[in-house]
Design an enzyme around this catalytic site. Structure first.
Site, PDB file in Angstrom:
ATOM      1  NE  ARG A  51      71.210 -11.125   9.380  1.00 58.90           N
ATOM      2  CZ  ARG A  51      71.772 -12.267   9.030  1.00 58.90           C
ATOM      3  NH1 ARG A  51      71.470 -13.361   9.653  1.00 58.90           N
ATOM      4  NH2 ARG A  51      72.664 -12.297   8.070  1.00 58.90           N
ATOM      5  CB  THR A  52      65.641  -6.571  10.159  1.00 56.18           C
ATOM      6  OG1 THR A  52      66.960  -6.549  10.679  1.00 56.18           O
ATOM      7  CG2 THR A  52      64.710  -5.881  11.135  1.00 56.18           C
TER       8      THR A  52
END
Lengths: 303, 150
Positions: A51-52
């Site tokens: 996600r990051t």
């Protein structure tokens, strides 16, 4: 010019927070800007965080930069026993900016001492994840129109949750925040943070469970209560269903209330909340791209 | 009679006084006195108005400075050093915990980079009594009971 890094949320001043918010607003209106043209950004993920990483890589791509890096340490020379010191020395010869995530706490601060180019900390163990905090702040200012006078409820794992600690520090520089902590005693907000709030004359209240008092909330910030944090599994079973937010609990809340969550969630926000306009966590994740574009531009002195 | 005179006097050297009795051997340890070839005398559980029971170490021909004094301060914050020259106390020095501590304390956090790679530790002293040290790298606080001197 002195190199700027973003390792810890307290590395930035209040003026810089506001500057980032303003810039993020600009990127939201006009995301594709070629400010990083001709620049190489290294994204070094010593532990995976899809996600990051995707959020950062989208931000870099939208700024027209090129990306080098690795997505977990098994695909890098770390498996051959290379030290963080040597990896950073080498990569800082290649790239104009390093975005790094690492399982060890303090690794990003250490890297910033070694690197010739700026470092952005994309998470160092349980310590800091400052770009998450800035995107949380952007989500607050965007939905509430202000960062002053925010009544925020932090719920779940307040002991180990780095996102709530950093957000607490960041909001404490604004006028008149009120903090409400809802957590089991095992996962209560650590004393050092409560002492910090007291020393600044900031009000906070602690609760064992959700009560009618959430009617006063501007923001409810949910976090995961993780089973592995409990030494006694019976204790976990006792509390696991106490910290679940359900749609019916939102009836008496403010129309402007927004619910945030750093994601991924497990069961702490019931799915029936998702369709409520007060649910904001998916937009919050989208805001991350604009905020990271703003952070990169600020660190690199591009705007 | 001065308690320091209960053990034999030294001509040159240092008397480290007002150590907490239970930390006496820790002080001997961190100063590496077990390797010394000079005369060392020490006593413990001596009566002390301030500490109840205290320890004392007399080290001949040795003067302490800088990091060594910082180390003593961290485990015996009320200690004082009497500098002896020709059997006379020429200087009394109270130990003091510095504002910043570099390289002499181990971070208590096993996941800190300083415990996993060859990095010199660095702490900001945020409270002197009880001791609270904030790691420059992982930002975690090492409390007095967790202080390990390297």
């Amino acid at each position: 010019m002195q190199k700027r890094d973003l390792i810890s949320i307290t590395d930035f001043s209040k003026a810089e927070y506001l500057q980032i918010m303003e810039m993020a607003k600009g990127f939201e209106k006009n995301p594709n800007q070629n400010l990083l043209k001709g620049k190489v950004v290294a994204t070094l993920f010593f532990e995976p965080s899809t996600r990051t990483r995707l959020s950062f890589e989208t931000a870099i791509n939208r700024l027209g930069g090129k990306i080098i890096g690795f997505t977990d340490s098994s695909s890098s020379s770390v498996t051959k026993g290379e030290t963080l010191h040597d990896t950073i020395r080498m990569v800082s010869n290649y790239a104009d900016l390093i975005v790094m995530r690492h399982p060890l706490e303090g690794s990003a601060r250490y890297a910033s001492q070694i690197s010739k180019v700026p470092i952005i900390n994309a998470g160092d163990g349980a310590n800091q994840h400052p770009t998450q905090t800035l995107l949380d702040m952007y989500s607050i200012i965007k939905t509430q129109g202000r960062l002053d006078n925010i009544n925020i409820f932090m719920v779940g794992d307040l002991k180990y949750g780095r996102t709530v600690h950093s957000l607490l520090m960041a909001l404490s520089v604004f006028e008149n925040p009120i903090f409400n902590f809802i957590a089991p005693p095992e996962l209560a907000m650590p004393d050092e943070y409560k002492r910090f709030l007291t020393s600044k004359g900031i009000r906070y209240f602690e609760h064992r469970e959700f009560t009618g008092i959430i009617s006063e909330a501007d923001i409810i910030y949910m976090t995961r209560v993780q089973k592995e944090r409990f030494t006694d599994p019976i204790e976990y079973e006792k509390v696991r269903n106490v910290y679940i937010l359900r749609n019916k609990m939102l009836q008496q809340t403010k129309p402007t209330l927004k619910i945030l969550h750093p994601l991924p969630r497990v069961n702490e926000i019931n799915e029936d909340v998702d369709s409520n306009p007060k649910a904001y966590y998916f937009t919050q994740a989208e805001n991350g791209v604009y905020t990271r574009q703003a952070i990169i531009s600020h660190i690199m002195g591009l705007i | 009679m001065d308690k320091a005179l209960q053990v034999s006097a030294i001509k040159e050297g240092t008397v480290i006084d007002h150590l907490p009795a239970e930390r006496l051997f820790d002080v001997i340890n961190i100063l590496g006195l077990y390797n010394s070839t000079d005369m060392i005398t020490f006593g413990t559980n001596l009566d002390s108005k301030r500490l109840g029971k205290k320890g004392i170490i007399k080290v001949a021909n040795r003067h302490f400075e800088g990091k060594e004094i910082d180390k003593i301060a961290l485990i015996a914050p009320h200690a004082n050093l009497n500098i002896i020259k020709n059997y006379e106390v020429v200087e009394k020095r109270l130990v003091e915990i510095p504002e910043e501590i570099i390289s002499i304390v181990k971070c208590f956090n096993p996941k800190c980079i300083t415990n996993n790679e060859n990095v010199e530790t660095r702490f900001q002293v945020i409270c002197k009594s009880p001791i609270e040290l904030k790691c420059f790298f992982c930002e975690k606080i090492t409390h007095e009971k967790e202080v390990v001197i390297t």
